[in-house]
Structures are given as structure tokens and as C-alpha cells.
Scaffold this motif. Structure first.
Motif, PDB file in Angstrom:
ATOM      1  N   PHE A 162       0.830  -1.187   0.000  1.00 47.73           N
ATOM      2  CA  PHE A 162       0.000   0.000   0.000  1.00 47.73           C
ATOM      3  C   PHE A 162       0.874   1.250   0.000  1.00 47.73           C
ATOM      4  O   PHE A 162       0.704   2.159  -0.836  1.00 47.73           O
ATOM      5  CB  PHE A 162      -0.879  -0.118   1.252  1.00 47.73           C
ATOM      6  CG  PHE A 162      -1.720   1.065   1.543  1.00 47.73           C
ATOM      7  CD1 PHE A 162      -2.302   1.786   0.517  1.00 47.73           C
ATOM      8  CD2 PHE A 162      -1.956   1.432   2.859  1.00 47.73           C
ATOM      9  CE1 PHE A 162      -3.097   2.873   0.799  1.00 47.73           C
ATOM     10  CE2 PHE A 162      -2.752   2.522   3.141  1.00 47.73           C
ATOM     11  CZ  PHE A 162      -3.307   3.251   2.115  1.00 47.73           C
ATOM     12  N   GLY A 163       1.855   1.267   0.892  1.00 49.58           N
ATOM     13  CA  GLY A 163       2.728   2.433   0.998  1.00 49.58           C
ATOM     14  C   GLY A 163       3.506   2.674  -0.286  1.00 49.58           C
ATOM     15  O   GLY A 163       3.593   3.811  -0.770  1.00 49.58           O
TER      16      GLY A 163
ATOM     17  N   ALA B  62       1.203   3.954  -3.055  1.00 50.17           N
ATOM     18  CA  ALA B  62       0.802   5.336  -2.791  1.00 50.17           C
ATOM     19  C   ALA B  62       1.969   6.288  -3.032  1.00 50.17           C
ATOM     20  O   ALA B  62       1.806   7.336  -3.669  1.00 50.17           O
ATOM     21  CB  ALA B  62       0.288   5.473  -1.367  1.00 50.17           C
TER      22      ALA B  62
ATOM     23  N   LEU C 146       2.164   9.106  -5.841  1.00 49.38           N
ATOM     24  CA  LEU C 146       2.328  10.498  -5.407  1.00 49.38           C
ATOM     25  C   LEU C 146       3.511  11.138  -6.124  1.00 49.38           C
ATOM     26  O   LEU C 146       3.433  12.271  -6.613  1.00 49.38           O
ATOM     27  CB  LEU C 146       2.541  10.523  -3.895  1.00 49.38           C
ATOM     28  CG  LEU C 146       2.422  11.881  -3.218  1.00 49.38           C
ATOM     29  CD1 LEU C 146       1.040  12.462  -3.461  1.00 49.38           C
ATOM     30  CD2 LEU C 146       2.685  11.745  -1.729  1.00 49.38           C
TER      31      LEU C 146
ATOM     32  N   ALA D 216      -8.921   2.923   4.115  1.00 54.79           N
ATOM     33  CA  ALA D 216      -7.657   3.651   4.161  1.00 54.79           C
ATOM     34  C   ALA D 216      -7.073   3.795   2.764  1.00 54.79           C
ATOM     35  O   ALA D 216      -6.583   4.863   2.371  1.00 54.79           O
ATOM     36  CB  ALA D 216      -6.676   2.922   5.075  1.00 54.79           C
ATOM     37  N   TYR D 217      -7.152   2.730   2.011  1.00 54.95           N
ATOM     38  CA  TYR D 217      -6.573   2.665   0.674  1.00 54.95           C
ATOM     39  C   TYR D 217      -7.257   3.671  -0.252  1.00 54.95           C
ATOM     40  O   TYR D 217      -6.613   4.529  -0.852  1.00 54.95           O
ATOM     41  CB  TYR D 217      -6.792   1.239   0.195  1.00 54.95           C
ATOM     42  CG  TYR D 217      -6.095   0.808  -1.058  1.00 54.95           C
ATOM     43  CD1 TYR D 217      -4.737   0.546  -1.062  1.00 54.95           C
ATOM     44  CD2 TYR D 217      -6.823   0.613  -2.221  1.00 54.95           C
ATOM     45  CE1 TYR D 217      -4.121   0.100  -2.213  1.00 54.95           C
ATOM     46  CE2 TYR D 217      -6.214   0.164  -3.372  1.00 54.95           C
ATOM     47  CZ  TYR D 217      -4.864  -0.093  -3.362  1.00 54.95           C
ATOM     48  OH  TYR D 217      -4.259  -0.540  -4.496  1.00 54.95           O
TER      49      TYR D 217
ATOM     50  N   ALA E 174      -9.241   6.115   0.518  1.00 51.09           N
ATOM     51  CA  ALA E 174      -9.147   7.494   1.022  1.00 51.09           C
ATOM     52  C   ALA E 174      -7.801   8.104   0.650  1.00 51.09           C
ATOM     53  O   ALA E 174      -7.726   9.250   0.203  1.00 51.09           O
ATOM     54  CB  ALA E 174      -9.340   7.509   2.532  1.00 51.09           C
ATOM     55  N   THR E 175      -6.730   7.314   0.825  1.00 45.78           N
ATOM     56  CA  THR E 175      -5.408   7.839   0.488  1.00 45.78           C
ATOM     57  C   THR E 175      -5.341   8.259  -0.975  1.00 45.78           C
ATOM     58  O   THR E 175      -4.872   9.349  -1.303  1.00 45.78           O
ATOM     59  CB  THR E 175      -4.337   6.777   0.770  1.00 45.78           C
ATOM     60  OG1 THR E 175      -4.501   6.318   2.095  1.00 45.78           O
ATOM     61  CG2 THR E 175      -2.946   7.342   0.591  1.00 45.78           C
ATOM     62  N   PHE E 176      -5.826   7.370  -1.849  1.00 43.19           N
ATOM     63  CA  PHE E 176      -5.720   7.696  -3.271  1.00 43.19           C
ATOM     64  C   PHE E 176      -6.662   8.825  -3.655  1.00 43.19           C
ATOM     65  O   PHE E 176      -6.374   9.620  -4.552  1.00 43.19           O
ATOM     66  CB  PHE E 176      -5.953   6.450  -4.125  1.00 43.19           C
ATOM     67  CG  PHE E 176      -4.746   5.567  -4.149  1.00 43.19           C
ATOM     68  CD1 PHE E 176      -3.640   5.907  -4.923  1.00 43.19           C
ATOM     69  CD2 PHE E 176      -4.685   4.429  -3.374  1.00 43.19           C
ATOM     70  CE1 PHE E 176      -2.506   5.108  -4.924  1.00 43.19           C
ATOM     71  CE2 PHE E 176      -3.559   3.632  -3.370  1.00 43.19           C
ATOM     72  CZ  PHE E 176      -2.465   3.971  -4.145  1.00 43.19           C
ATOM     73  N   TRP E 177      -7.765   8.908  -2.939  1.00 41.87           N
ATOM     74  CA  TRP E 177      -8.671  10.027  -3.195  1.00 41.87           C
ATOM     75  C   TRP E 177      -7.974  11.346  -2.857  1.00 41.87           C
ATOM     76  O   TRP E 177      -8.017  12.297  -3.625  1.00 41.87           O
ATOM     77  CB  TRP E 177      -9.942   9.844  -2.352  1.00 41.87           C
ATOM     78  CG  TRP E 177     -10.963  10.910  -2.591  1.00 41.87           C
ATOM     79  CD1 TRP E 177     -11.863  10.971  -3.622  1.00 41.87           C
ATOM     80  CD2 TRP E 177     -11.190  12.071  -1.784  1.00 41.87           C
ATOM     81  NE1 TRP E 177     -12.633  12.093  -3.516  1.00 41.87           N
ATOM     82  CE2 TRP E 177     -12.240  12.793  -2.396  1.00 41.87           C
ATOM     83  CE3 TRP E 177     -10.606  12.567  -0.619  1.00 41.87           C
ATOM     84  CZ2 TRP E 177     -12.724  13.981  -1.866  1.00 41.87           C
ATOM     85  CZ3 TRP E 177     -11.094  13.759  -0.100  1.00 41.87           C
ATOM     86  CH2 TRP E 177     -12.140  14.459  -0.720  1.00 41.87           C
ATOM     87  N   VAL E 178      -7.287  11.341  -1.720  1.00 40.89           N
ATOM     88  CA  VAL E 178      -6.569  12.549  -1.307  1.00 40.89           C
ATOM     89  C   VAL E 178      -5.470  12.871  -2.314  1.00 40.89           C
ATOM     90  O   VAL E 178      -5.279  14.028  -2.709  1.00 40.89           O
ATOM     91  CB  VAL E 178      -5.987  12.370   0.114  1.00 40.89           C
ATOM     92  CG1 VAL E 178      -5.020  13.509   0.441  1.00 40.89           C
ATOM     93  CG2 VAL E 178      -7.104  12.315   1.130  1.00 40.89           C
ATOM     94  N   ILE E 179      -4.758  11.829  -2.781  1.00 42.11           N
ATOM     95  CA  ILE E 179      -3.717  12.066  -3.791  1.00 42.11           C
ATOM     96  C   ILE E 179      -4.341  12.703  -5.026  1.00 42.11           C
ATOM     97  O   ILE E 179      -3.815  13.651  -5.601  1.00 42.11           O
ATOM     98  CB  ILE E 179      -3.005  10.743  -4.160  1.00 42.11           C
ATOM     99  CG1 ILE E 179      -2.199  10.240  -2.965  1.00 42.11           C
ATOM    100  CG2 ILE E 179      -2.081  10.951  -5.356  1.00 42.11           C
ATOM    101  CD1 ILE E 179      -1.499   8.914  -3.223  1.00 42.11           C
TER     102      ILE E 179
END
Ligand SMILES: Nc1ncnc2c1ncn2[C@@H]1O[C@H](COP(=O)(O)OP(=O)(O)OP(=O)(O)O)[C@@H](O)[C@H]1O
Ligand SMILES: [Mg+2]
Lengths: 337, 341
Positions: free
Chosen positions: A28-29, A32, A36, A184-185, A187-192
Motif C-alpha cells: 500500500f505504501g 501510494a 504520489l 484507508a486505501y 481514502a489515500t488515493f482520493w486525497v492524492i
């Protein structure tokens, strides 16, 4: 209830489970981080250019369709350079295309959440399916071998309760972990997407489809977990589940598929679990049947067939259900040494 | 005195593809009364562990009736499981957990208050090392942990399969003291062991199993008395003449280099008077009492060919003639030595 808490503690304390969670976090990290690093928010100029390119591409598609229709009607203007047109012009009808080129297709180095969310979710589901199967198998497999089950049975001599609690706790924990991981997954990519790329088209349809895919994915994760658990219980060993999975893949998915093709068996894909997994995840899957057109003598023949999500789910449920019932029945009678 | 464990006609046959059938327990009976410290003896492979496993519902018996604390086993076992602490054949524990955590998980699964964990760790001498991983434990420490797990629920009945396995001399003594104190507190104990001197010290009752069958059972002193051949060791100055005199009087005599062993002596005065009347003064006259070890070897037919390498007492293949004619009638022992080939 106490039994569930004890099982939960046992489950979370397992090295293998911890390792898999770390791997999940790591994968995941890395995804991401690379996303990014390779994405930027497009400048207005870039956006304008991409929009123009997309509009161009759409116009070109319109032209080709028009030329195709003209050619069929015999009034193709002579100045047009003749190129390949399909016999059935509807194939190039832009209106009938699944999707038309949009601006984001022409942006390089820009992560667009709207168009990447599905493949990202597929990857996550694939990982969680693997996670569920391995953890399900090793959890009961190790416990059967390390004497954990025997010790527990000396305290609670109800085999069905003990095994049922184990399976229930396992499924519950896997589901919770999967839900947390997916939230979490995504949401992270949405934020990216929001901060270092593009959000893309995130309308109600998009979320509904993503939600449906996610729900189907979670069902698949739970089925895989139960399957790993059942196989390891039947074989009294973690490796029984892994061996069965490997043997199935090689002997059936590869070997039998080859044989079925050689003997021209009709629609071999419907016998493959992988087809059903695909059909369930995607809602349906189309397969081409080579033998279907053998008798039609070269004329037009649509030999494709569909596996619907419903059938696929039934197949997967029945398979897992039968194995789980067999595992419980075997465990009920078995001598525990 | 009511029976805490009752086993009647227990049978268990293991089936395996390669080795066929193997009769592990063959019509075995066992009765343990309340408050007893009951020794369960038998050679390797005679069926002790299998019996205990069947009793505790871990293996499925093929025949016979069993009950624990009045509840038929295995059907009603769940009702009494909370009152029975058991270890069966060096239990395994998950190596990554500490002893303390292992016990806490068991306590939780069984609804036992967590304070018991520290108490039992203290009781088995693991207090200072309870926070280490089980993986790093020595054999004896694992065994202590196993005993701790059995004690956790403050059982009325304690079933211990070879609890002394791997314990050092001090550990064995501690185990003995532990069993005595538990027994004094009213706990019934069934303990299997190969350390016969130990069993003789702590047990009031024994059951001896051989090849899946009971060959002796009862109070330890009664079982031993049944094997008492009333032998005396005699030392005199003229052993040859003394032996002759005693034989003339109809007593069996075994001459050894420095002493005689005289059998069938109802009363020591018989010997001293017989010899004294002929001017032979007895320097030593000691009764030879059988100990559990000699009785055990006698009963299980294993003291017969000491020169041959002994094979483990495997269960008999089906149909094979039993080497012993069933349970031994205490008292007529010598005649019942089975042919152990
Ligand atoms: N799971 C099994 N499968 C096949 N045979 C078995 C199994 N368990 C035990 N046996 C056989 O049953 C017989 C009795 O074994 P058991 O373990 O009860 O002996 P034991 O009296 O406990 O011996 P020991 O003193 O060595 O612990 C042996 O012959 C053994 O080989
Ligand atoms: Mg044993």
C-alpha cells in the motif's frame, strides 16, 4: 464471548498474520508513494491542451463513422483516402462505444482518481483474497499441529463450538481488516487525486459502481478465507490448503483446460473457478467458445457466451459450503492426537 | 466412596492404511474413587495415553462405557470439564506466546479469573520466567507449564499423563509435594508414570495396564501383598549346612554367594529356631518385600529375558493370542508369566 476474545487474541498474535498485515501496509505504501511521486496537478495550459486533444479524437471517431456509413451507401467522396472500415459500421459508432476519449486520457503524469480507482481496488481485493486464504489456512493449520486445539478442547470439550468460534472469529476479523484496509486505501488515493492529481468524474454512478465492486470483493475475500480454513482443517495442516490450491491451479486450470481444448469440449471456461471469480467480480464475464461455430459453415456466428454474476456466486458458494461442511463433519469425528 | 472415574470395557483400535489395524486398548477397566491418588502404570505403548485421550473425548472409543465425575464421557463431558484438569502426553504450546499469556488465554476460554494465572505459575515454580516465550523453555519448564495449565481451574479431578517427564530430581520431589498437598485438599489425582518408586511413594491405589488390558488394580499395599512370596534374606556362618537344614524342613532356598534367600516363611522365628536348634546362629534375617517395580515387571512379563533387547509393548495385531491370560489373580503370580517372544 470469552472464547471469541481468546481466539481474537490468538489470531492477532500470530506471526504470519502480522507479517501479512505488514506486507499489505508495505504494498500500500509503495503504491501510494510512487503514485504520489509520479503525479502532479495539471496546469491550466496542460488541461486546455488535453481537452483539445480529446475533442480532436472524438471528432476523428465521428468522421470515420460517417465515412463508413457513406461507403456503405456508396456515396463516399472520392477525395477521401480509402482506409479500413468494418463491415458493420455500428462497431465504430461513437455513440455505441463503452467510453469516449476524455481529457484525462491525454494528461501524462497526472493521477486521476476517477479512472484509476477500479484497477486499484482490484489489486487490493486480489491481495485480500490471498491474505484471507493464507491466514485462514495457517490459523487452523498451525493450531491443529501445535496442540492448541487439543488444549482448548480439554477446556471446552465441544468440538463444533470450538471450530465454529475459530471460523467465525477468523471471518469477522478478516472482514474488519479488509474494510479498514479498503477505506484507508481508497481514502489515500482520493486525497492524492485531490491534491496532486485530478479527482476525475466522481458522480453517483461512479460511487455506486465502486461500492458494488467493493462489496463483491469482500464476499470473495470471505469465501477465500473460509476455503483456506476448510481445506487446512480437512488436511490437518496448513500445507494441505496450499497444496490443494497449487495442485488445482496446475492440474485443472492449466492441464484440464488444455485437454478440454484438445478434445474440443464445448465452453471449457465455465468449468474453471477463475472464470467464476472473474464473472462474480465484474458482474458478468463473456467467453468465446471456439467449438460453437464449427457447424455454422463459415457464416456469421456469435459463439460467445456469458457467465452471470449470480451463477458464479452460486458456484463459489456451493464449493466453499460443501468443503466447510465436510471440514466440520471430519473434525467432529476425528481422533485428535 | 463414590467413583470419580469409571471405565468399563474400553476398546480402541487405530486404523492406518499402511499398518492395518492396531488394537491400542482392549477391554480395559479402571475405577478411581474420590480422594484417591491413583497410579496408572504400564509399559510403553500399553495404552495409557490412549485411555486418557478417550476418557477426555480426544479420541473416539470403539466400545465400552466411561464416566467422569458421574457424567458419561464423552457425551456429557462439557458439563464437568470445568472441574477436570488434565495434561495428556507432554502437551504442546504455541512457542511465540509467553507462559503467562498461554495461561491467560486458556483461563479466558474457560471462564477462570485471571488471578489464577499468577497463582499457578507460582505453584509450579515458573513465577520468575512466566514472561518468557515458551519457545525458549527447557523440557522440564514446558512440563511445569503443562501442569500449571491443568491446575488453572482448581480441578476436583486432576489427570496427569507422565507429569514427571523431563523434571530434574528437585522437580520430581516438588511434583510429589504438589500432588500430596492437592490430595490433602481433597483433589482426586490420576497419574501415569514410569517412575515406579515415585508412584509407590505418592499413590494409595494403582492400576496396571499391559497390552491394552488391566492386569492388576487395587490399593498399593494390597497389590504388593499379593506378590509377597514371604521371602527372607538369611546370613549365617555355614550357609551350605543351613541351606540343607532349611530345605529338609520343606522351605525353598536360593543360595547366593554371601547369603541365602528363603521363601514361604510364614514367620521369621521358624527360620531362627530351626537354625538355632542346630547351633547355627543367624546374623541377619530380613524380610524381602516386593516393590512396585518388581511387581510391575512381573505382571507385564518384562523381567523374563533380561538378556534380550526388549521390544516395546505394542498392541497386539488382531487375532494374536494374548500373552497374558487376562487380569492376574493376586497371589498366584508366578504361574502367569506369559510367553513374551
Ligand atoms: N494415532 C495413532 N495411530 C496409530 N496407532 C496409535 C496412535 N496412538 C497410539 N497408537 C498405538 O496405540 C498403542 C498404545 O499407545 P499409547 O500412546 O496409548 O501408549 P502409552 O501406554 O501411553 O505408552 P507410553 O508409556 O510410551 O506413553 C501403541 O501401540 C501405539 O502405537
Ligand atoms: Mg503415553
Amino acid at each position: 464471548m470469552n472464547l471469541v476474545r481468546a481466539e481474537l487474541e490468538r489470531l492477532t498474535a500470530r506471526r504470519f498474520v502480522q507479517l501479512m498485515v505488514v506486507l499489505l501496509a508495505l504494498a500500500f505504501g509503495v503504491t501510494a508513494a510512487t503514485t504520489l511521486a509520479g503525479s502532479h496537478q495539471p496546469s491550466p495550459v496542460e488541461l486546455a491542451e488535453a481537452r483539445a486533444q480529446a475533442a480532436d479524437a472524438r471528432r476523428q471517431m465521428d468522421e470515420i463513422y460517417q465515412q463508413c456509413v457513406d461507403r456503405v451507401n456508396g456515396n463516399l467522396p472520392p477525395e477521401v483516402e480509402e482506409q479500413y472500415y468494418p463491415a458493420d459500421c455500428s462497431e465504430v459508432d461513437p455513440v455505441r462505444q463503452e467510453r469516449l476519449p476524455v481529457a484525462t486520457d491525454y494528461l501524462t503524469g497526472v493521477f486521476t482518481f476517477g479512472s484509476q480507482a477500479r484497477p486499484l481496488l482490484f489489486f487490493l481485493i486480489a491481495f485480500l483474497v490471498l491474505f484471507g486464504f493464507l491466514v485462514g489456512a495457517s490459523y487452523i493449520g498451525a493450531d491443529l499441529n501445535s496442540g492448541g486445539v487439543v488444549n482448548l478442547l480439554l477446556w471446552r470439550p465441544r468440538r463444533m463450538t470450538v471450530l465454529g468460534t475459530k471460523l467465525g472469529t477468523l471471518l469477522g476479523a478478516t472482514l474488519v481488516l479488509s474494510l479498514l484496509a479498503s477505506v484507508a486505501y481508497l481514502a489515500t488515493f482520493w486525497v492524492i487525486g485531490q491534491t496532486a492529481g485530478l479527482a476525475g468524474q466522481l458522480d453517483a454512478d461512479f460511487w455506486r459502481e465502486l461500492g458494488a465492486l467493493h462489496a463483491r470483493g469482500m464476499v470473495l475475500v470471505l469465501l477465500a478465507t473460509a476455503l483456506g480454513f476448510a481445506l487446512a482443517t480437512l488436511g490437518r495442516h496448513t500445507s494441505a490448503a496450499l497444496g490443494t490450491a497449487a495442485a488445482y491451479a496446475v492440474v485443472w486450470e492449466l492441464g484440464a483446460r488444455l485437454v478440454l481444448e484438445i478434445v474440443d469440449a464445448p465452453r471449457p471456461d465455465r468449468f474453471m473457478l477463475s472464470s467464476h471469480v472473474g464473472a462474480w467480480l465484474a458482474g458478468e464475464a463473456r467467453f468465446w467458445d471456439a467449438s460453437g461455430c464449427a457447424s455454422s459453415g463459415g457464416g456469421f456466428c456469435d459463439a460467445s457466451y456469458t457467465l452471470t454474476g449470480g451463477t458464479a456466486l452460486t458456484v463459489l458458494l456451493v464449493l466453499t459450503g460443501v468443503l466447510a461442511v465436510a471440514a466440520f463433519a471430519a473434525f467432529r469425528r476425528r481422533d485428535l492426537i | 466412596m463414590s467413583a470419580v472415574i469409571e471405565i468399563e470395557g474400553l476398546r480402541k483400535t487405530f486404523h492406518s492404511v499402511r499398518h492395518g489395524r492396531r488394537i491400542a486398548v482392549d477391554g480395559f477397566d479402571l475405577v478411581v474413587g474420590a480422594g484417591q491418588v491413583h497410579g496408572f502404570l504400564g509399559p510403553n505403548g500399553s495404552g495409557k495415553t490412549t485411555t486418557l485421550r478417550a476418557l477426555l473425548g480426544l479420541v473416539r472409543a470403539d466400545g465400552g462405557r466411561m464416566s467422569v465425575l458421574g457424567a458419561p464421557s464423552p457425551t456429557h463431558l462439557p458439563q464437568v470439564a470445568g472441574r477436570v484438569g488434565a495434561i495428556v502426553e507432554s502437551p504442546q504450546f504455541f512457542g511465540n506466546f509467553t507462559a503467562e499469556r498461554t495461561l491467560r488465554l486458556l483461563a479466558r476460554a474457560g471462564g477462570v479469573p485471571a488471578v489464577r494465572v499468577d497463582e499457578v505459575l507460582e505453584q509450579v515454580g515458573l513465577r520468575d520466567r512466566g514472561h518468557e516465550r515458551v519457545k525458549g523453555y527447557s523440557l522440564g519448564m514446558k512440563q511445569r507449564l503443562a501442569v500449571a495449565s491443568a491446575l488453572l481451574k482448581q480441578p476436583e479431578l486432576l489427570i496427569l499423563d507422565e507429569p514427571a517427564n523431563g523434571l530434574d530430581p528437585a522437580g520430581i520431589r516438588e511434583m510429589r509435594d504438589l500432588m500430596r498437598s492437592l490430595s490433602a485438599a481433597g483433589v482426586t489425582v490420576l497419574v501415569s508414570s514410569h517412575i515406579l518408586a515415585e508412584i509407590q511413594l505418592i499413590c494409595d491405589h494403582v492400576t496396571i495396564i499391559s497390552r491394552g488390558r488391566r492386569v492388576a488394580a487395587g490399593r498399593v499395599d494390597e497389590v504388593l501383598a499379593g506378590f509377597d512370596q514371604h521371602e527372607f534374606r538369611v546370613r549365617v556362618d555355614e550357609p551350605e549346612r543351613a541351606a540343607e537344614l532349611l530345605r529338609d524342613a520343606g522351605l525353598p532356598v536360593d543360595a547366593h554367594p554371601d547369603h541365602l534367600v528363603v521363601g514361604e516363611v510364614a514367620d521369621a522365628t521358624v527360620v531362627s529356631r530351626l537354625l538355632g536348634e542346630q547351633g547355627l546362629w543367624v546374623r541377619e534375617l530380613t524380610p524381602l518385600r516386593p516393590d512396585l517395580e518388581s511387581v510391575f515387571l512381573e505382571l507385564t512379563g518384562e523381567g523374563v529375558h533380561p538378556s534380550l533387547p526388549r521390544q516395546v509393548d505394542g498392541s497386539r495385531p488382531p487375532g494374536g493370542a494374548p500373552p497374558h491370560g487376562g487380569e492376574i489373580d493376586l497371589g498366584t503370580v508366578g504361574s502367569d508369566r506369559g510367553g513374551n517372544a
